[in-house]
Design an enzyme around this catalytic site. Sequence first.
Site, PDB file in Angstrom:
ATOM      1  N   ASP A  57      58.869  26.724   4.914  1.00  0.00           N
ATOM      2  CA  ASP A  57      58.123  27.287   3.787  1.00  0.00           C
ATOM      3  C   ASP A  57      58.080  28.818   3.877  1.00  0.00           C
ATOM      4  O   ASP A  57      58.137  29.387   4.972  1.00  0.00           O
ATOM      5  CB  ASP A  57      56.691  26.716   3.819  1.00  0.00           C
ATOM      6  CG  ASP A  57      55.985  26.885   2.487  1.00  0.00           C
ATOM      7  OD1 ASP A  57      56.612  27.340   1.515  1.00  0.00           O
ATOM      8  OD2 ASP A  57      54.782  26.565   2.428  1.00  0.00           O
ATOM      9  N   HIS A 110      65.666  31.892  -0.402  1.00  0.00           N
ATOM     10  CA  HIS A 110      66.283  30.599  -0.057  1.00  0.00           C
ATOM     11  C   HIS A 110      67.628  30.829   0.651  1.00  0.00           C
ATOM     12  O   HIS A 110      67.970  30.123   1.588  1.00  0.00           O
ATOM     13  CB  HIS A 110      66.498  29.750  -1.313  1.00  0.00           C
ATOM     14  CG  HIS A 110      65.207  29.375  -1.996  1.00  0.00           C
ATOM     15  ND1 HIS A 110      64.118  28.891  -1.309  1.00  0.00           N
ATOM     16  CD2 HIS A 110      64.831  29.419  -3.304  1.00  0.00           C
ATOM     17  CE1 HIS A 110      63.135  28.643  -2.171  1.00  0.00           C
ATOM     18  NE2 HIS A 110      63.539  28.969  -3.379  1.00  0.00           N
ATOM     19  N   LEU A 138      73.421  15.846  17.898  1.00  0.00           N
ATOM     20  CA  LEU A 138      72.254  16.063  17.040  1.00  0.00           C
ATOM     21  C   LEU A 138      72.448  15.457  15.643  1.00  0.00           C
ATOM     22  O   LEU A 138      73.500  15.646  15.021  1.00  0.00           O
ATOM     23  CB  LEU A 138      72.023  17.576  16.902  1.00  0.00           C
ATOM     24  CG  LEU A 138      70.968  17.998  15.886  1.00  0.00           C
ATOM     25  CD1 LEU A 138      69.561  17.767  16.433  1.00  0.00           C
ATOM     26  CD2 LEU A 138      71.122  19.469  15.503  1.00  0.00           C
TER      27      LEU A 138
HETATM   28  C1  FPP Z   1      59.763  26.457   0.368  1.00  0.00           C
HETATM   29  O1  FPP Z   1      59.559  27.828   0.244  1.00  0.00           O
HETATM   30  C2  FPP Z   1      61.180  26.216   0.536  1.00  0.00           C
HETATM   31  C3  FPP Z   1      61.941  25.410  -0.228  1.00  0.00           C
HETATM   32  C4  FPP Z   1      61.439  24.638  -1.368  1.00  0.00           C
HETATM   33  C5  FPP Z   1      63.385  25.298  -0.007  1.00  0.00           C
HETATM   34  C6  FPP Z   1      63.779  25.288   1.423  1.00  0.00           C
HETATM   35  C7  FPP Z   1      65.223  25.445   1.514  1.00  0.00           C
HETATM   36  C8  FPP Z   1      65.840  26.213   2.448  1.00  0.00           C
HETATM   37  C9  FPP Z   1      65.156  26.918   3.519  1.00  0.00           C
HETATM   38  C10 FPP Z   1      67.290  26.294   2.481  1.00  0.00           C
HETATM   39  C11 FPP Z   1      67.833  24.930   2.778  1.00  0.00           C
HETATM   40  C12 FPP Z   1      69.150  25.005   3.293  1.00  0.00           C
HETATM   41  C13 FPP Z   1      70.026  24.025   3.173  1.00  0.00           C
HETATM   42  C14 FPP Z   1      71.201  24.092   3.987  1.00  0.00           C
HETATM   43  C15 FPP Z   1      69.880  22.901   2.238  1.00  0.00           C
HETATM   44  P1  FPP Z   1      58.920  28.385  -1.093  1.00  0.00           P
HETATM   45  O2  FPP Z   1      60.002  28.696  -2.032  1.00  0.00           O
HETATM   46  O3  FPP Z   1      57.911  27.405  -1.586  1.00  0.00           O
HETATM   47  O4  FPP Z   1      58.232  29.690  -0.581  1.00  0.00           O
HETATM   48  P2  FPP Z   1      56.873  30.306  -1.123  1.00  0.00           P
HETATM   49  O5  FPP Z   1      55.795  29.304  -0.786  1.00  0.00           O
HETATM   50  O6  FPP Z   1      56.743  31.567  -0.336  1.00  0.00           O
HETATM   51  O7  FPP Z   1      57.027  30.520  -2.588  1.00  0.00           O
END
Ligand code: FPP
Length: 262
Positions: free
Chosen positions: A38, A55, A149
């Site tokens: 997150d 992201h 893994l």
């Molecule tokens: C939450 O942060 C994150 C997500 C909804 C997406 C997580 C995805 C990645 C870290 C990349 C994944 C990688 C692959 C390889 C699939 P948020 O956007 O809710 O952050 P915020 O709370 O600060 O707005």
Amino acid sequence: MFNKIKLWKNQNSSSNLRDRIKNIKEHQVPSHIAIIMDGNGRWAKKRALPRVAGHHEGMKVVRKITMLAKQLGIKILTLYAFSTENWKRPKNEVEYLMKLPEEFLDTFLPELVKENVKVNMIGYKHNLPEHTLRAIEKASNDTKENDGLILNFALNYGSRAEIIEAVKNVLKDCRSGIMDENDLNEDVFSNYLMTSGLEDPDLLIRTSGEIRLSNFMLWQVAYTEFWFTDVLWPDFTEEHLIEAIEVFQNRQRRFGGGFNPP
Ligand code: FPP
């Protein structure tokens, strides 16, 4: 002993980190680590960048953490990449998040194959875009013989929906005589979940300072140890993973069995 761990090139204070890694108890490394990644949006906002830049940065961290997890002998790394609720986000963000698995796998699949990592997915496949599904299925197929893994992406995953679906399938199997309701127990029920065949997480990490589960593996985390950090996912380093494991190794897991005085 973890003497030969390869760390990420730009790791600061790597000699200190190496010492800490050497002190990790190999036989008490969590078998299954689940991460709620997150804080990507806030990371981007702090830099006046679009949310998708967060992201993208988060995706790079996935590679780094996967490679360390592999070397530490962790068996399963489950990453919450997209929840069933994330469809509510703006269209351009959803589209980008749906492109990320492809982007990640286009670049890193050969490395995952070589490093004996097996790619798996939990979540609803039916409403994923074709291109996302194709990338995940190719990766699962290309890594199906790997037995190192398990890199388990939770994509379009929601735990309440998973449980309801499991209950419906149990009822169906009871009605059709495949199963006797008296045989239903926790182990049998677990096999109706998307995580069937995967052991429950030992350690759950959530970044960005939020202290909640957000519909993630509600059944599976019954006895999981939780570690929360204020660090935003794109800033998460190998050092943070080591810190989480150190904390885990200092916890007393009792599984409801009561306190054992030392
Ligand atoms: C939450 O942060 C994150 C997500 C909804 C997406 C997580 C995805 C990645 C870290 C990349 C994944 C990688 C692959 C390889 C699939 P948020 O956007 O809710 O952050 P915020 O709370 O600060 O707005």
